[in-house]
Write a protein that holds these residues in place. Structure first.
Motif, PDB file in Angstrom:
ATOM      1  N   GLN A 147     -46.719  63.549  -6.351  1.00  9.19           N
ATOM      2  CA  GLN A 147     -46.417  63.165  -4.977  1.00  9.19           C
ATOM      3  C   GLN A 147     -46.925  61.761  -4.708  1.00  9.19           C
ATOM      4  O   GLN A 147     -48.009  61.371  -5.150  1.00  9.19           O
ATOM      5  CB  GLN A 147     -47.054  64.136  -3.985  1.00  9.19           C
ATOM      6  CG  GLN A 147     -46.636  63.842  -2.553  1.00  9.19           C
ATOM      7  CD  GLN A 147     -47.089  64.909  -1.586  1.00  9.19           C
ATOM      8  OE1 GLN A 147     -47.938  65.742  -1.891  1.00  9.19           O
ATOM      9  NE2 GLN A 147     -46.520  64.885  -0.393  1.00  9.19           N
ATOM     10  N   TRP A 175     -42.336  66.054  -6.173  1.00  6.91           N
ATOM     11  CA  TRP A 175     -41.230  66.312  -7.089  1.00  6.91           C
ATOM     12  C   TRP A 175     -41.770  66.809  -8.421  1.00  6.91           C
ATOM     13  O   TRP A 175     -42.933  66.630  -8.743  1.00  6.91           O
ATOM     14  CB  TRP A 175     -40.342  65.087  -7.249  1.00  6.91           C
ATOM     15  CG  TRP A 175     -40.802  64.033  -8.216  1.00  6.91           C
ATOM     16  CD1 TRP A 175     -40.467  63.944  -9.539  1.00  6.91           C
ATOM     17  CD2 TRP A 175     -41.643  62.899  -7.951  1.00  6.91           C
ATOM     18  NE1 TRP A 175     -41.055  62.833 -10.095  1.00  6.91           N
ATOM     19  CE2 TRP A 175     -41.776  62.170  -9.148  1.00  6.91           C
ATOM     20  CE3 TRP A 175     -42.305  62.431  -6.806  1.00  6.91           C
ATOM     21  CZ2 TRP A 175     -42.539  61.011  -9.245  1.00  6.91           C
ATOM     22  CZ3 TRP A 175     -43.055  61.279  -6.903  1.00  6.91           C
ATOM     23  CH2 TRP A 175     -43.167  60.586  -8.098  1.00  6.91           C
ATOM     24  N   ARG A 176     -40.877  67.439  -9.176  1.00  3.13           N
ATOM     25  CA  ARG A 176     -41.230  68.004 -10.485  1.00  3.13           C
ATOM     26  C   ARG A 176     -40.910  66.979 -11.554  1.00  3.13           C
ATOM     27  O   ARG A 176     -39.784  66.506 -11.665  1.00  3.13           O
ATOM     28  CB  ARG A 176     -40.432  69.280 -10.734  1.00  3.13           C
ATOM     29  CG  ARG A 176     -40.899  70.070 -11.938  1.00  3.13           C
ATOM     30  CD  ARG A 176     -42.075  70.920 -11.556  1.00  3.13           C
ATOM     31  NE  ARG A 176     -42.575  71.705 -12.694  1.00  3.13           N
ATOM     32  CZ  ARG A 176     -43.789  72.157 -12.759  1.00  3.13           C
ATOM     33  NH1 ARG A 176     -44.640  71.929 -11.775  1.00  3.13           N
ATOM     34  NH2 ARG A 176     -44.194  72.847 -13.801  1.00  3.13           N
ATOM     35  N   ASN A 204     -46.000  68.636 -11.111  1.00  2.00           N
ATOM     36  CA  ASN A 204     -45.574  68.061  -9.836  1.00  2.00           C
ATOM     37  C   ASN A 204     -46.328  66.767  -9.566  1.00  2.00           C
ATOM     38  O   ASN A 204     -47.495  66.627  -9.937  1.00  2.00           O
ATOM     39  CB  ASN A 204     -45.834  69.029  -8.684  1.00  2.00           C
ATOM     40  CG  ASN A 204     -44.907  70.228  -8.731  1.00  2.00           C
ATOM     41  OD1 ASN A 204     -43.870  70.208  -9.391  1.00  2.00           O
ATOM     42  ND2 ASN A 204     -45.278  71.287  -8.046  1.00  2.00           N
ATOM     43  N   PRO A 243     -37.151  60.652  -8.986  1.00  2.14           N
ATOM     44  CA  PRO A 243     -35.798  61.117  -8.651  1.00  2.14           C
ATOM     45  C   PRO A 243     -35.251  60.369  -7.431  1.00  2.14           C
ATOM     46  O   PRO A 243     -35.998  59.716  -6.694  1.00  2.14           O
ATOM     47  CB  PRO A 243     -36.003  62.597  -8.356  1.00  2.14           C
ATOM     48  CG  PRO A 243     -37.419  62.696  -7.905  1.00  2.14           C
ATOM     49  CD  PRO A 243     -38.176  61.637  -8.663  1.00  2.14           C
TER      50      PRO A 243
END
Length: 191
Positions: A69, A149-150, A67, A11
């Protein structure tokens, strides 16, 4: 022929943090924002019928969202020389599950099994023999930590190689989560 790969696009906040690291190695070919992704499976060049089969097979992949990272950086070497620097993606059971299911979908349509070990990362720069030292950059970026983030889906991309480098064009977005979701063709205008 279509040069394809399946990947997870980060994202915008993650892209912004990654772009902030793209400086500090002389002669590096830094990736642009539209080139940053986590490759799930490089497919390579395939004819249109197989490309269509692949798109359909990937639409059958079912996995829950999860998720991810980014934390830290690293590099890959070839013949003792660094050829790329990247941001590390932390281990994730959800990512491992998705990667395995994408790999199985590729094999189901007759693609050979990927023999390289899956090392989750986002390539930040490609390095030629004339690139500068990477150790100072690795020291500066080694503590990189980007907010989690997802991951809600993945994308099938087509890679167009040119003199200025590769242009990655999203072809189909595949949502994760609910089993009744459907693949969504991406408009030709990009993101």
């Amino acid at each position: 022929m279509h040069r394809l790969f399946a990947a997870i696009p980060p994202p915008d906040p993650v892209l912004d943090a990654l772009i902030d690291t793209t400086d500090g190695i002389d002669g590096a070919r830094w990736q642009g924002e539209d080139q940053l992704h986590l490759t799930l499976r490089f497919i390579g060049e395939v004819e249109r019928p197989l490309a269509n089969e692949l798109a359909e097979a990937l639409a059958e992949v079912q996995a829950p969202s999860f998720n991810l990272q980014v934390a830290g950086t690293g590099h890959f070497e070839r013949k003792g020389r660094p050829h790329s620097v990247w941001a590390r993606v932390l281990p994730s059971a959800g990512l491992d599950l998705l990667h395995g299911r994408v790999e199985r979908a590729c094999q189901a349509i007759g693609l050979p099994r990927e023999t390289r070990k899956f090392v989750p990362h986002v390539t930040l720069a490609r390095l030629s023999g004339g690139a500068g030292l990477i150790a100072p950059w690795l020291a500066d970026t080694g503590t990189l930590q980007v907010p989690e983030w997802r991951v809600e889906g993945f994308t099938l991309y087509e890679s167009h190689l040119g003199k200025a480098g590769a242009l990655y064009q999203p072809v189909v977005d595949y949502p994760l989560g609910e089993s009744d979701t459907a693949a969504v063709p991406v408009s030709r205008t990009g993101r």
